[in-house]
Write an enzyme that holds these catalytic residues in place. Structure first.
Site, PDB file in Angstrom:
ATOM      1  N   LYS A   1       0.838  -1.208   0.000  1.00  0.00           N
ATOM      2  CA  LYS A   1       0.000   0.000   0.000  1.00  0.00           C
ATOM      3  C   LYS A   1       0.873   1.258   0.000  1.00  0.00           C
ATOM      4  O   LYS A   1       0.617   2.200  -0.755  1.00  0.00           O
ATOM      5  CB  LYS A   1      -0.926  -0.009   1.227  1.00  0.00           C
ATOM      6  CG  LYS A   1      -2.045  -1.062   1.141  1.00  0.00           C
ATOM      7  CD  LYS A   1      -2.758  -1.243   2.476  1.00  0.00           C
ATOM      8  CE  LYS A   1      -3.753  -2.395   2.455  1.00  0.00           C
ATOM      9  NZ  LYS A   1      -4.255  -2.759   3.789  1.00  0.00           N
TER      10      LYS A   1
ATOM     11  N   GLN B   1      -3.803  -1.570  10.522  1.00  0.00           N
ATOM     12  CA  GLN B   1      -3.745  -2.870   9.833  1.00  0.00           C
ATOM     13  C   GLN B   1      -4.185  -3.988  10.785  1.00  0.00           C
ATOM     14  O   GLN B   1      -3.667  -4.110  11.883  1.00  0.00           O
ATOM     15  CB  GLN B   1      -2.312  -3.114   9.315  1.00  0.00           C
ATOM     16  CG  GLN B   1      -2.174  -4.359   8.468  1.00  0.00           C
ATOM     17  CD  GLN B   1      -2.970  -4.300   7.166  1.00  0.00           C
ATOM     18  OE1 GLN B   1      -2.961  -3.303   6.450  1.00  0.00           O
ATOM     19  NE2 GLN B   1      -3.685  -5.372   6.867  1.00  0.00           N
TER      20      GLN B   1
ATOM     21  N   ASP C   1     -10.900   3.014   5.763  1.00  0.00           N
ATOM     22  CA  ASP C   1     -11.231   1.584   5.634  1.00  0.00           C
ATOM     23  C   ASP C   1     -12.744   1.357   5.704  1.00  0.00           C
ATOM     24  O   ASP C   1     -13.239   0.294   5.329  1.00  0.00           O
ATOM     25  CB  ASP C   1     -10.573   0.797   6.784  1.00  0.00           C
ATOM     26  CG  ASP C   1      -9.377  -0.021   6.315  1.00  0.00           C
ATOM     27  OD1 ASP C   1      -9.266  -0.264   5.099  1.00  0.00           O
ATOM     28  OD2 ASP C   1      -8.574  -0.432   7.177  1.00  0.00           O
TER      29      ASP C   1
END
Ligand SMILES: NC(=O)c1ccc[n+]([C@@H]2O[C@H](COP(=O)([O-])OP(=O)(O)OC[C@H]3O[C@@H](n4cnc5c(N)ncnc54)[C@H](OP(=O)(O)O)[C@@H]3O)[C@@H](O)[C@H]2O)c1
Length: 294
Positions: free
Chosen positions: A54, A98, A121
């Site tokens: 990413k 994460q 997210d």
């Protein structure tokens, strides 16, 4: 030989990056480089790989990102206070924690600490509520990426039967909600299967579009699907082998078997995974645009 059309995450993600470029340039001209804070707790090997790919993409597109690497045994309160600081930091339009987190941490508490306007997210309860009510702010990246693949290849779910295997909060549940929204390029009849479903093939054989998001290597075989079904394989599973790396990545679908019978299929790798990254970039750009518009 595969008969099916390959739904390429590479092609669609490149299309997304090309269309984002003028928006990124405009933001930069107004002094706002879209920025994302990654929080990586512990030494989970797959998480490190995900965060690396990413951040590489952010660098390639000239976006700002910083990774906060924290030790496995860090107290939860320290993570919460870092998130609070990042919520107030104007350099970051998005914050991504994460997953998975170490066992002593509560994922829900962590996610709730993120300002919903920086929750790129789309996992904060406020954003999930907006999604369920059909008025999304941030759509979780993997489900959004699946919708974008279908749109690109003009595979319209309207009136179709979409069967999803998996009901996680990050993939299975949100994609089933998106697919059933009363709007263009959704409007499907949806079924969700999970570990308590008694006869999964009974449902999957009815699917016009089958989405496998369960984390079981090559679970879906040709006899699980209807002829000419569209197959979206979300799974990313490490399977040990004799290669130099010691493993290879396979999906939740037995690609070679299923591609003979399906009309279209996403490969692993090169399918949904690339779209997840592209949608993270898009959500970060959207977050920056909204903050500039304020
Ligand atoms: N391509 C991408 O960008 C991307 C993004 C995220 C995840 N993934 C991959 O997608 C897969 C799923 O991820 P996830 O985070 O959603 O996983 P997860 O949180 O572990 O959820 C898995 C879901 O599948 C169901 N399930 C597991 N085994 C099953 C079985 N044998 N039969 C029926 N249902 C079963 C579980 O049912 P219960 O609810 O009953 O436990 C659960 O709902 C993984 O391989 C992951 O690596 C890929």
């Amino acid at each position: 030989m595969a008969e099916a059309l390959i739904l390429s995450g590479k092609t669609v993600s490149q299309h997304v990056y090309t269309s984002l470029k003028p928006r990124i340039d405009l933001l930069k001209r107004s002094g706002k480089t879209p920025g994302l804070a990654f929080i990586l707790v512990g030494d989970h090997p797959a998480s490190k790989v995900y965060v690396n790919s990413k951040t590489k993409r952010f660098v390639k597109l000239g976006l700002f990102s910083e990774t906060f690497k924290l030790p496995e045994n860090i107290p939860e309160n320290d993570v919460l206070s870092l998130i609070s600081d990042l919520c107030d930091d104007d350099r970051f339009h998005g914050i991504l924690v994460q997953m998975p987190l170490p066992k002593h941490m509560n994922e829900t508490t962590i996610i709730r600490t993120i300002n919903p306007k920086k929750d790129v997210d789309g996992f904060h309860p406020e954003n999930i509520g907006l999604l369920v009510s059909g008025n999304p702010r941030f759509i979780p990246c993997t489900p959004k990426g699946i919708m974008r693949i279908l749109e690109y290849y003009q595979i319209d779910p309207t009136g179709k039967h979409v069967v999803v295997i998996g009901r996680s909060n990050i993939v299975g549940r949100p994609i089933s909600i998106l697919m059933s929204l009363k709007q263009e390029f959704s409007n499907a009849t949806t079924t969700i299967c999970h570990s308590a479903t008694s006869d999964i093939p009974y449902f999957t054989r009815q699917a016009d579009i089958l989405i496998a998001a369960m984390g079981v290597p090559e679970f879906v075989k040709a006899d699980y699907i209807k002829k000419d079904a569209v197959i979206i394989d979300v799974g990313i599973n490490r399977v040990e082998d004799d290669s130099e790396k010691g493993y290879s990545l396979v999906g939740d679908v037995d690609f070679d078997d299923v591609a003979e019978k399906a009309s279209a299929i996403t490969p692993v790798p090169g399918g949904v995974g690339l779209m997840t990254i592209a949608m993270l970039v898009e959500n970060t750009v959207e977050a920056a645009e909204r903050l500039v518009e304020r």
